[in-house]
Scaffold this motif. Structure first.
Motif, PDB file in Angstrom:
ATOM      1  N   ALA A  44     -17.232 -14.493  20.134  1.00 34.24           N
ATOM      2  CA  ALA A  44     -17.594 -13.663  21.182  1.00 34.24           C
ATOM      3  C   ALA A  44     -16.760 -13.120  22.194  1.00 34.24           C
ATOM      4  N   SER A  45     -15.501 -13.807  22.160  1.00 38.51           N
ATOM      5  CA  SER A  45     -14.421 -13.500  23.195  1.00 38.51           C
ATOM      6  C   SER A  45     -13.521 -12.111  22.497  1.00 38.51           C
ATOM      7  N   LEU A  46     -13.848 -11.670  21.443  1.00 42.44           N
ATOM      8  CA  LEU A  46     -13.295 -10.471  20.806  1.00 42.44           C
ATOM      9  C   LEU A  46     -14.407  -9.574  21.013  1.00 42.44           C
ATOM     10  N   ARG A 213      -9.001 -11.625  14.728  1.00 38.70           N
ATOM     11  CA  ARG A 213      -8.431 -11.456  16.267  1.00 38.70           C
ATOM     12  C   ARG A 213      -7.311 -10.573  16.315  1.00 38.70           C
ATOM     13  N   ARG A 214      -6.425 -10.528  15.493  1.00 34.76           N
ATOM     14  CA  ARG A 214      -5.329  -9.438  15.412  1.00 34.76           C
ATOM     15  C   ARG A 214      -5.880  -8.341  15.563  1.00 34.76           C
ATOM     16  N   ARG A 215      -6.571  -7.990  14.677  1.00 32.42           N
ATOM     17  CA  ARG A 215      -7.216  -6.465  14.455  1.00 32.42           C
ATOM     18  C   ARG A 215      -8.027  -6.299  15.670  1.00 32.42           C
ATOM     19  N   ALA A 216      -8.630  -7.260  16.504  1.00 31.27           N
ATOM     20  CA  ALA A 216      -9.284  -6.765  17.655  1.00 31.27           C
ATOM     21  C   ALA A 216      -8.417  -6.495  18.781  1.00 31.27           C
ATOM     22  N   ILE A 220      -7.854  -2.846  20.964  1.00 33.88           N
ATOM     23  CA  ILE A 220      -7.921  -2.618  22.312  1.00 33.88           C
ATOM     24  C   ILE A 220      -6.429  -2.185  22.713  1.00 33.88           C
ATOM     25  N   GLU A 221      -5.388  -2.444  22.279  1.00 32.58           N
ATOM     26  CA  GLU A 221      -4.172  -2.018  22.513  1.00 32.58           C
ATOM     27  C   GLU A 221      -4.255  -0.576  22.341  1.00 32.58           C
ATOM     28  N   ARG A 222      -4.535   0.157  21.174  1.00 31.51           N
ATOM     29  CA  ARG A 222      -4.453   1.541  21.021  1.00 31.51           C
ATOM     30  C   ARG A 222      -5.550   2.158  21.966  1.00 31.51           C
ATOM     31  N   ARG A 223      -6.505   1.556  22.176  1.00 34.18           N
ATOM     32  CA  ARG A 223      -7.239   2.391  23.108  1.00 34.18           C
ATOM     33  C   ARG A 223      -6.679   2.598  24.376  1.00 34.18           C
ATOM     34  N   LEU A 224      -6.247   1.427  24.823  1.00 34.70           N
ATOM     35  CA  LEU A 224      -5.338   1.585  26.112  1.00 34.70           C
ATOM     36  C   LEU A 224      -4.267   2.549  26.029  1.00 34.70           C
ATOM     37  N   ARG A 244       4.915   1.405  14.803  1.00 31.14           N
ATOM     38  CA  ARG A 244       4.280   0.916  13.515  1.00 31.14           C
ATOM     39  C   ARG A 244       2.783   0.722  13.555  1.00 31.14           C
ATOM     40  N   ARG A 245       2.323  -0.124  14.582  1.00 36.08           N
ATOM     41  CA  ARG A 245       1.092  -0.368  15.071  1.00 36.08           C
ATOM     42  C   ARG A 245       0.230   0.960  15.497  1.00 36.08           C
TER      43      ARG A 245
END
Length: 480
Positions: A44-46, A213-216, A220-224, A244-245
């Motif tokens: 749930a934390s993700l 978890r990494r994918r999540a 998030i970082e992409r959206r930010l 790269r990411r």
């Protein structure tokens, strides 16, 4: 260097839902504490990643996409605010501590009061808070800005930061690390801050997490990243990983270094080879003058893997040696108990210290056992002092530690390898000295205050919006 506090208030209505804006940020923990702790164990934390994917801007418009980034925000011109006054820069960091805290503070101190009016907003801090205030920098402690996942506190942090940015009239918001980067960038967007800059000291995703978890965190970082005007990456490896990411579009990625400068740098230059500096450092740490000392500096957190340092010392096979860890953190009690439980050399936990450059000459070998890193300031400091370095081969560390040339690299989570590398440097002082000298020569004048000042001024005050003007479809500044 002194900065006056020049807070300005301006009235504005607050629209949108703080809870909705913070939902994704609530799932993003601080980079230094994404450690598999209980707070991250539940799936749930993700879930916040999904809510960020459809985040609604504060103006009630459509979800953010690549063509609607921060439209309508007034660009800054030249090296100051639009009317020639200093730019109002608000720096947001969860904890003003550790390497990230040092770099954030050094960056502000590198700038002149005629260039910026700075404010630091942080959830907590140690000696760096006092240093910032002594330098005349306005510091606001916002308790809701926490490193752990706390959805209510995170929603409150977005609202509080939004109000702070509006009250200060922030023209640039500069966030550091993952958690402050999430809530800070969301709040800056909501407040309509003209320019948003984020520094990646490292990343909230790493190999010791599950793939889900990494994918999540990457999502998030992409959206930010879509409403981040410029990403400053500490070291080329961090910049390359951001590209790269696809965390931020390529033209908005810049590479910076750490900053070790001023009188302390001159005094520390190859100080480990100066008997007087070595003697003073050992007296300050309460160490005998004639024993082998293996030291480390960093916060006692999961990221830094202090338990591997303790285990490596136990496997060293040198009962005459002493291990020293400079720094505090949430794992202090656990590490202290572990040091008492395992057989091996004495381990000294020196706690938080503001005089690291003066203490490093006490070490015969510097060891950094981190699970993950950005570009560690403390390795640069150890190399300036002429202390041989052993570190884990993670992230950007290899940019400083070239195996066999400027130090030794080992695999993370391998205390036996760490012990072997430390033992080699203790038993082969000529080779250790050669690597330390090569490391210092390779650094040269890099990682200076001047370079950091130039990078920050460029990030805060772009001259024009050339890319947007040339029809690339981006309605926001992308240069710098």
């Amino acid at each position: 260097m002194s900065f006056g506090s020049r807070a300005a208030s301006r009235s504005a209505s607050r629209s949108g839902s703080a809870g909705e804006l913070a939902a994704g940020a609530a799932s993003l923990d601080g980079a230094a504490s994404l450690d598999g702790a209980a707070s991250l164990d539940g799936a749930a934390s993700l879930d916040g990643a999904a809510s960020l994917e459809g985040a609604v801007p504060a103006d009630g418009g459509a979800p953010v996409d690549d063509r609607t980034m921060l439209d309508g925000r007034a660009p800054l011109d030249g090296g100051t605010g639009g009317d020639g006054r200093p730019i109002r820069v608000t720096t947001v960091i969860t904890r003003l501590e550790g390497g990230a805290g040092v770099l954030a503070l050094r960056g502000i101190q590198a700038l002149e009061p005629e260039q910026v009016t700075p404010t630091i907003v942080t959830g907590s801090g140690g000696p760096l808070l006092d240093e910032a205030r002594a330098a005349g920098i306005e510091v606001l402690v916002e308790p809701s800005l926490r490193e752990v996942i706390a959805p209510r506190a995170d929603a409150r942090a977005v609202g509080q930061l939004d109000a702070i940015f509006r009250r200060l009239g922030s023209e640039v918001v500069h966030t550091h690390c993952a958690k402050a980067g999430a809530v800070g960038r969301l709040a800056a967007r909501r407040a309509g801050v003209p320019r948003v800059v984020h520094t990646y000291h490292g990343f909230p995703f790493h190999e010791f997490q599950s793939a889900a978890r990494r994918r999540a965190y990457i999502a998030i970082e992409r959206r930010l990243g879509r409403f981040t005007d410029l990403a400053l990456c500490v070291g080329p490896a961090v910049a390359a990983e951001a590209a790269r990411r696809e965390l931020v579009s390529p033209e908005r990625i810049r590479t910076i270094g750490v900053a070790v400068d001023g009188p302390g740098r001159s005094r520390a230059d190859m100080s480990a080879r100066m008997p007087q500096a070595r003697r003073r450092a050992r007296v300050a740490l309460g160490l005998p003058p004639d024993v082998p000392v293996v030291g480390s500096v960093g916060r006692l957190t999961y990221q830094k893997a202090p338990e591997d340092f303790v285990d490596a010392m136990a496997r060293l096979g040198r009962p005459d040696a002493v291990g020293v860890w400079v720094g505090g953190g949430e794992l202090a009690d656990r590490v202290r108990r572990r040091a008492l439980d395992v057989a091996g050399p004495r381990i000294v936990l020196a706690g938080e210290r503001a005089d690291v450059l003066d203490l490093l000459p006490a070490f015969d070998v510097f060891a950094l056992p981190s699970r993950y890193e950005g570009l560690p300031t403390v390795i640069v400091e150890a190399m300036i002092c002429g202390v041989p370095v052993v570190a884990t081969a993670v992230n950007a560390v290899h940019e400083l530690v070239v195996p066999g040339e400027t130090g030794l690299l080992v695999a993370p989570r391998r205390p036996a390898q760490l012990a072997s590398a430390i033992r080699y440097l203790l038993d082969a002082p000529e080779q250790a000295g050669r690597m330390a000298a090569a490391a210092r020569a390779r650094l040269g004048d890099q990682h200076s205050e001047r370079a950091l000042r130039s990078a920050l001024l460029s990030a805060y005050a772009p001259a024009a919006r050339q890319v947007a003007d040339h029809g690339m479809g981006l309605g926001r500044p992308v240069g710098g």
